[in-house]
Motif scaffolding. Structure first.
Motif, short mmCIF file in Angstrom:
data_model
loop_
_atom_site.label_atom_id
_atom_site.label_comp_id
_atom_site.label_asym_id
_atom_site.label_seq_id
_atom_site.Cartn_x
_atom_site.Cartn_y
_atom_site.Cartn_z
N GLU A 190 -78.14 34.52 -54.32
CA GLU A 190 -78.68 33.24 -54.81
C GLU A 190 -78.74 33.25 -56.34
O GLU A 190 -78.51 32.24 -56.99
N LEU A 191 -79.05 34.41 -56.90
CA LEU A 191 -79.18 34.53 -58.36
C LEU A 191 -77.82 34.43 -59.05
O LEU A 191 -77.72 33.91 -60.15
N GLU A 192 -76.79 34.92 -58.38
CA GLU A 192 -75.46 35.00 -59.00
C GLU A 192 -74.54 33.85 -58.59
O GLU A 192 -73.42 33.75 -59.08
N LYS A 193 -74.99 32.97 -57.68
CA LYS A 193 -74.10 31.91 -57.21
C LYS A 193 -73.87 30.86 -58.30
O LYS A 193 -74.56 30.84 -59.32
N PHE A 194 -72.90 29.98 -58.05
CA PHE A 194 -72.54 28.91 -58.98
C PHE A 194 -73.74 27.98 -59.19
O PHE A 194 -74.37 27.54 -58.22
N ALA A 195 -74.03 27.68 -60.44
CA ALA A 195 -75.19 26.86 -60.77
C ALA A 195 -75.06 25.46 -60.17
O ALA A 195 -74.12 24.73 -60.46
N GLY A 196 -76.01 25.11 -59.29
CA GLY A 196 -75.99 23.78 -58.66
C GLY A 196 -75.30 23.76 -57.31
O GLY A 196 -75.29 22.74 -56.64
N GLY A 197 -74.72 24.90 -56.91
CA GLY A 197 -73.99 24.95 -55.64
C GLY A 197 -74.87 25.38 -54.48
O GLY A 197 -76.02 25.79 -54.67
N LEU A 198 -74.30 25.33 -53.27
CA LEU A 198 -75.04 25.76 -52.07
C LEU A 198 -74.84 27.26 -51.85
O LEU A 198 -75.79 28.00 -51.67
N TYR A 199 -73.57 27.70 -51.85
CA TYR A 199 -73.30 29.14 -51.81
C TYR A 199 -71.95 29.41 -52.46
O TYR A 199 -71.10 28.51 -52.57
N THR A 200 -71.76 30.64 -52.91
CA THR A 200 -70.52 31.04 -53.59
C THR A 200 -69.89 32.22 -52.88
O THR A 200 -70.57 33.22 -52.61
N THR A 201 -68.60 32.11 -52.57
CA THR A 201 -67.85 33.26 -52.05
C THR A 201 -66.94 33.77 -53.17
O THR A 201 -66.56 33.02 -54.07
N THR A 202 -66.59 35.05 -53.09
CA THR A 202 -65.87 35.66 -54.21
C THR A 202 -64.92 36.74 -53.72
O THR A 202 -65.11 37.29 -52.63
N VAL A 203 -63.91 37.03 -54.52
CA VAL A 203 -63.15 38.27 -54.35
C VAL A 203 -63.50 39.13 -55.56
O VAL A 203 -63.33 38.71 -56.70
N GLU A 204 -64.07 40.32 -55.30
CA GLU A 204 -64.53 41.20 -56.37
C GLU A 204 -63.59 42.39 -56.52
O GLU A 204 -63.28 43.07 -55.54
N ALA A 205 -63.16 42.63 -57.74
CA ALA A 205 -62.34 43.81 -58.04
C ALA A 205 -63.24 44.85 -58.70
O ALA A 205 -64.39 44.56 -59.04
N PHE A 206 -62.69 46.04 -58.89
CA PHE A 206 -63.47 47.12 -59.51
C PHE A 206 -62.56 47.92 -60.43
O PHE A 206 -61.40 48.18 -60.09
N ILE A 207 -63.08 48.28 -61.60
CA ILE A 207 -62.29 49.05 -62.57
C ILE A 207 -62.85 50.48 -62.61
O ILE A 207 -63.89 50.72 -63.24
#
Length: 503
Positions: free
Chosen positions: A218-235
């Motif tokens: 909830e803290l990291e989701k898109f501002a004003g959105g309901l929910y955010t899905t993501t593809v996360e990479a790692f370095i």
């Protein structure tokens, strides 16, 4: 070349050969290595405005390939391209409070025209929800107007001040942003995942970069959105996660604010369900960070604008013309069979200099043709990813090269996945978490899913390296046995979540 030749020209050439390499090593000074490799590999040039970069043809061609793939896929989904203006009026931008609060520090404003101040300053789009949605409200009247599915390819401006990095964090970047409206939440939810799968394919199938699909907190989701899905990479080198691309379900929040209503089949007034989704030129930076090495860029064959470089290797008394003709014929044969190949016939550079140059630029496969190769009717092929050398008969060369390119593509992904997986650390306590974080791990931990706890983790891990946060809760959840406790709060855990520092 020995460098003992008394002629000055030869000495100069030898110097050129050795002066090509990078001065920083990826494992020793990652930041400096990255800054150097993007310039030496001819991906970007620095610009006189901080945080802005020139994308040179070598990187722009990669963007065009990603663009071509994604554009064709969304057209199959009946999503149409459009273009909305770059400028936003303050009244519209500020309509959605959470949304503008999320973007406010990064919004650039036009305040002057010539010498005179504008009566009302105009914002430059950081994203286009507020630009588009007043018109969605105008165009959507009844259920027959739905779904409305638009995309635009454009630039956006976010006036970043913290550590601008080419491709990763820049004040202007290129992206696509999709904005869609549906009659039902089910349709909206389905599209979110369909687009996310395309983003996974961009990273894994084209760029050979492994990603985790998941949901943002909830803290990291898109501002004003309901929910955010993501593809996360790692370095692995820096131990940092990086958000690869996001697909948001906006719910009905923007529909409420912008009055995007329609008459449903029963003749009742209803609000639409909306999504927005985007990927940017950041994709290229992630690819460079994951695959690059101490010799320069390493490009996956599917996105390299030149997949094969052919280099003539003539000796003093050799049949130079015959070698050059064989190189030209090789390039022609490969181009005709759909391989992107070119020859380097520049006569003011030695073969050794050319090898270093094309290695720096990351070309997946080098083909050398010298007198011996000509006599044996073969070519010498050298892979960029692992340096392996093989002799390939000229007969049926194109088919064999295609096989080698496919092997390189797969190997890049496999090696990157192996490195990423070796960084994943499962932790169950705060002490284990801090140790893993210090070891640059991608932490997978049971979490109670409470915002206060996430804020606490951020506060407690603040330091020179930057605070740790949730990266995503993977869709592919390991089993969570009953009685598992949150690694921070000790409350019952609700899910497994990836945590780490991030770009």
């Amino acid at each position: 070349m020995s460098g003992k030749d008394p002629k000055k020209g030869k000495m100069k050439e030898v110097k050129k050969e050795t002066g090509l390499g990078l001065s920083y090593k990826k494992d020793e000074n990652f930041g400096e290595w990255y800054s150097e490799v993007v310039v030496s590999g001819e991906m970007i040039e620095y610009y006189d405005i901080s945080g802005c970069y020139i994308l040179r043809p070598w990187s722009m061609s990669i963007w065009e390939i990603l663009h071509g793939f994604f554009d064709a896929e969304i057209k199959k989904m009946k999503i149409k391209n459009s273009y909305f203006p770059l400028f936003v009026s303050p009244a519209v931008l500020q309509k959605e409070k959470d949304h503008i609060e999320g973007f406010a520090p990064e919004v650039a404003w036009v305040t002057k025209s010539g010498d005179s101040d504008l009566e009302v300053p105009i914002a430059i789009r950081p994203t286009s929800e507020t630009v588009m949605y007043p018109y969605f409200s105008k165009w959507i009247r009844g259920h027959r107007d739905l779904p409305l599915r638009l995309n635009q390819w454009c630039n956006v401006v976010r006036w970043e001040f913290s550590n601008p990095t080419p491709f990763i964090r820049s004040r202007e970047f290129l992206w696509q942003e999709g904005h869609t409206a549906f009659a039902t939440k089910e349709e909206s939810d389905a599209e979110v995942l369909e687009i996310l799968e395309l983003y996974r394919r961009i990273y894994e199938e084209l760029l050979a970069v492994p990603v985790s699909k998941g949901k943002k907190s909830e803290l990291e989701k898109f501002a004003g959105g309901l929910y955010t899905t993501t593809v996360e990479a790692f370095i692995p080198n820096t131990g940092r996660g990086i958000q690869g691309a996001t697909s948001h379900c906006l719910g009905q929040n923007f529909a409420r604010i912008f009055e995007i209503n329609f008459e449903n089949e029963k003749g009742e007034k209803a609000m639409v369900w909306q999504n927005s989704w985007g990927f940017t030129t950041r994709t290229i930076g992630v690819m460079i960070m994951v695959h690059g090495d101490d010799k320069g860029l390493v490009l996956p064959p599917k996105v390299a604008s030149t997949q094969v470089v052919v280099i003539p290797v003539p000796y003093k008394d050799a049949n130079t013309q015959g070698i050059y003709d064989a190189c030209a014929a090789t390039v022609r044969e490969m181009n005709e069979s759909g391989i992107r190949a070119e020859a380097d016939f520049r006569d003011n550079y030695s073969p050794g200099w050319k090898y270093s140059h094309w290695e720096m630029k990351g070309v997946p496969l080098r083909i050398e043709i010298g007198p011996k190769d000509l006599a044996n009717n073969q070519v010498r092929a050298v892979r960029r990813d692992n340096g392996a050398k093989t002799d390939i008969p000229m007969a049926n060369l194109a088919d064999q090269v295609k096989d080698v390119l496919a092997t390189i593509q797969q190997n890049l992904f496999d090696v990157a996945k192996q490195k990423r997986d070796a960084c994943v650390q499962i932790v169950r306590t705060w002490d284990e978490f801090t140790v893993a974080l210090g070891q640059k791990k991608l932490v997978l931990a049971p979490w109670c899913d409470e915002e206060a706890v996430e804020k606490d983790v951020k506060a407690r891990t603040k330091g020179e390296m930057g605070a740790a946060k949730t990266l995503c809760s993977p869709f592919d959840q390991p089993e969570l046995p009953e009685g598992t406790l949150c690694f921070v709060s000790g409350k019952p855990a609700k899910k497994w979540t990836y945590w780490g520092r991030s770009y």
